[in-house]
Design an enzyme around this catalytic site. Structure first.
Site, PDB file in Angstrom:
ATOM      1  N   MET A   1     -14.981  -3.073   1.335  1.00  0.00           N
ATOM      2  CA  MET A   1     -15.797  -3.345   2.534  1.00  0.00           C
ATOM      3  C   MET A   1     -17.252  -3.525   2.130  1.00  0.00           C
ATOM      4  O   MET A   1     -17.737  -2.848   1.222  1.00  0.00           O
ATOM      5  CB  MET A   1     -15.684  -2.184   3.515  1.00  0.00           C
ATOM      6  CG  MET A   1     -14.250  -1.842   3.895  1.00  0.00           C
ATOM      7  SD  MET A   1     -14.211  -0.556   5.158  1.00  0.00           S
ATOM      8  CE  MET A   1     -12.450  -0.244   5.273  1.00  0.00           C
TER       9      MET A   1
ATOM     10  N   MET B   1     -12.464  -7.082   2.551  1.00  0.00           N
ATOM     11  CA  MET B   1     -13.117  -7.181   3.861  1.00  0.00           C
ATOM     12  C   MET B   1     -14.580  -7.474   3.565  1.00  0.00           C
ATOM     13  O   MET B   1     -15.471  -6.654   3.819  1.00  0.00           O
ATOM     14  CB  MET B   1     -12.930  -5.881   4.656  1.00  0.00           C
ATOM     15  CG  MET B   1     -11.495  -5.699   5.152  1.00  0.00           C
ATOM     16  SD  MET B   1     -11.102  -3.985   5.599  1.00  0.00           S
ATOM     17  CE  MET B   1     -10.647  -3.345   3.988  1.00  0.00           C
TER      18      MET B   1
ATOM     19  N   ASP C   1      -9.163  -0.890  -0.507  1.00  0.00           N
ATOM     20  CA  ASP C   1      -9.947  -1.485   0.584  1.00  0.00           C
ATOM     21  C   ASP C   1     -11.394  -1.740   0.154  1.00  0.00           C
ATOM     22  O   ASP C   1     -12.129  -0.808  -0.160  1.00  0.00           O
ATOM     23  CB  ASP C   1      -9.939  -0.548   1.797  1.00  0.00           C
ATOM     24  CG  ASP C   1      -8.615  -0.570   2.536  1.00  0.00           C
ATOM     25  OD1 ASP C   1      -8.135  -1.679   2.853  1.00  0.00           O
ATOM     26  OD2 ASP C   1      -8.056   0.512   2.786  1.00  0.00           O
TER      27      ASP C   1
ATOM     28  N   HIS D   1      -3.188   0.529  -2.391  1.00  0.00           N
ATOM     29  CA  HIS D   1      -3.938  -0.362  -1.504  1.00  0.00           C
ATOM     30  C   HIS D   1      -5.426  -0.034  -1.655  1.00  0.00           C
ATOM     31  O   HIS D   1      -5.837   1.116  -1.487  1.00  0.00           O
ATOM     32  CB  HIS D   1      -3.473  -0.169  -0.060  1.00  0.00           C
ATOM     33  CG  HIS D   1      -4.098  -1.122   0.916  1.00  0.00           C
ATOM     34  ND1 HIS D   1      -3.688  -2.433   1.058  1.00  0.00           N
ATOM     35  CD2 HIS D   1      -5.118  -0.958   1.796  1.00  0.00           C
ATOM     36  CE1 HIS D   1      -4.417  -3.030   1.994  1.00  0.00           C
ATOM     37  NE2 HIS D   1      -5.303  -2.158   2.456  1.00  0.00           N
TER      38      HIS D   1
HETATM   39  C1  DX5 Z   1      -8.901  -0.471   7.561  1.00  0.00           C
HETATM   40  C2  DX5 Z   1      -8.243  -0.512   6.190  1.00  0.00           C
HETATM   41  C3  DX5 Z   1      -6.998   0.274   6.087  1.00  0.00           C
HETATM   42  C4  DX5 Z   1      -7.158   1.748   6.314  1.00  0.00           C
HETATM   43  C5  DX5 Z   1      -5.885   2.275   6.895  1.00  0.00           C
HETATM   44  O1  DX5 Z   1      -9.889  -1.434   7.613  1.00  0.00           O
HETATM   45  O2  DX5 Z   1      -7.940  -1.841   5.853  1.00  0.00           O
HETATM   46  O3  DX5 Z   1      -6.344   0.034   4.861  1.00  0.00           O
HETATM   47  O4  DX5 Z   1      -7.444   2.485   5.164  1.00  0.00           O
HETATM   48  O5  DX5 Z   1      -6.086   3.608   7.214  1.00  0.00           O
HETATM   49  P1  DX5 Z   1      -5.127   4.386   8.196  1.00  0.00           P
HETATM   50  O6  DX5 Z   1      -3.770   4.364   7.588  1.00  0.00           O
HETATM   51  O7  DX5 Z   1      -5.744   5.738   8.223  1.00  0.00           O
HETATM   52  O8  DX5 Z   1      -5.170   3.679   9.508  1.00  0.00           O
HETATM   53 ZN    ZN Z   2      -6.604  -2.260   4.098  1.00  0.00          ZN
END
Ligand code: DX5
Ligand code: ZN
Length: 232
Positions: free
Chosen positions: A39, A70, A37, A35
């Site tokens: 941002m 995001m 992410d 996964h």
């Molecule tokens: C938050 C991200 C998640 C995050 C989850 O905006 O989209 O993917 O990394 O992290 P945990 O598992 O620590 O909540």
């Molecule tokens: Zn995520």
């Protein structure tokens, strides 16, 4: 037949000084999906990684790379992630002026497409685009940071999303994955799976539990997740 569950560690909580190793270790430990992410310090108040990093990690594994955008806007960056080797690209409907167009663009770029629902975003946004969606991602925290607590109302929302997806699959035969992201831990994953999720993002719970004594650092934590899922 036992239900198929997928575990998707979020590299947001990995050690970025040795990211390649962190990725191969988590997959060797039995995780299914990376996964990723993304941002932008605009749609969410944090800044992470882009297509260059996706391209760099792509040769390290055959695993699915699940790019969670995001960022706002989304369309400009979608082809870049497709070229960088993303397998799935998901985005937040609030970040696109034209949701149907962004979903189609992801598919045209050769990737699977998904829509992400913030805790307060209603699921009815799915109603007229289900045929363009391969994955529904429910945020169980507000996006932007790892290590937050799971929002319990997500369980009700998962049950509602599961119903919608099952009705769609019964009608069309088409499979749609239901992913959950935020605050997933060993002690709540079974309850989350029972509510209908089949794909589980876990960042801090996985990368915070590395053990030098494990062959691939994360064998114990991935096994602990699988043991909980086996109870469902
Ligand atoms: C938050 C991200 C998640 C995050 C989850 O905006 O989209 O993917 O990394 O992290 P945990 O598992 O620590 O909540
Ligand atoms: Zn995520």
């Amino acid at each position: 037949m036992a239900k198929q569950f997928r575990i998707a560690p979020s590299i947001l909580s990995a050690n970025f000084a040795k990211l390649g190793q962190e990725i191969t270790d988590v997959i060797s430990s039995g995780a299914d999906i990376i996964h990723f992410d993304v941002m932008d310090n605009h749609y969410v108040p944090n800044l992470t990684i882009g297509p260059l990093v996706c391209e760099a990690i792509r040769p390290l594994t055959d695993a699915i790379i699940d790019v969670h955008l995001m960022v706002k806007p989304v369309d400009r960056i979608i082809p870049d992630f497709a070229k960088a080797g993303a397998s799935i690209i998901t985005f937040h409907p609030e970040a696109s002026e034209h949701i149907d167009r962004s979903l189609a663009l992801i598919r045209q770029s050769g990737c699977k497409a998904g829509l992400v629902f913030n805790p307060a975003t209603p699921l009815n946004l799915l109603d007229h685009v289900m045929d363009k969606v391969d994955m529904v991602l429910l945020m169980s925290v507000n996006p932007g940071f790892g290590g937050q607590s799971f929002i319990p109302e997500t369980l009700n929302k998962l049950r509602a999303a599961r119903q919608k997806i099952d009705a769609y699959t019964a009608k069309t035969g088409k499979e749609v994955w239901l992913e959950v992201d935020g605050g997933v831990k060993v002690d709540n994953i079974a309850e989350i799976a029972s509510a209908g999720a089949d794909t589980f993002v876990a960042g801090s719970a996985v990368y915070g539990a590395g053990k030098d004594s494990d062959p691939y650092r994360y064998d114990s934590i991935i096994s602990a997740f699988r043991a909980e899922l086996a109870k469902v």
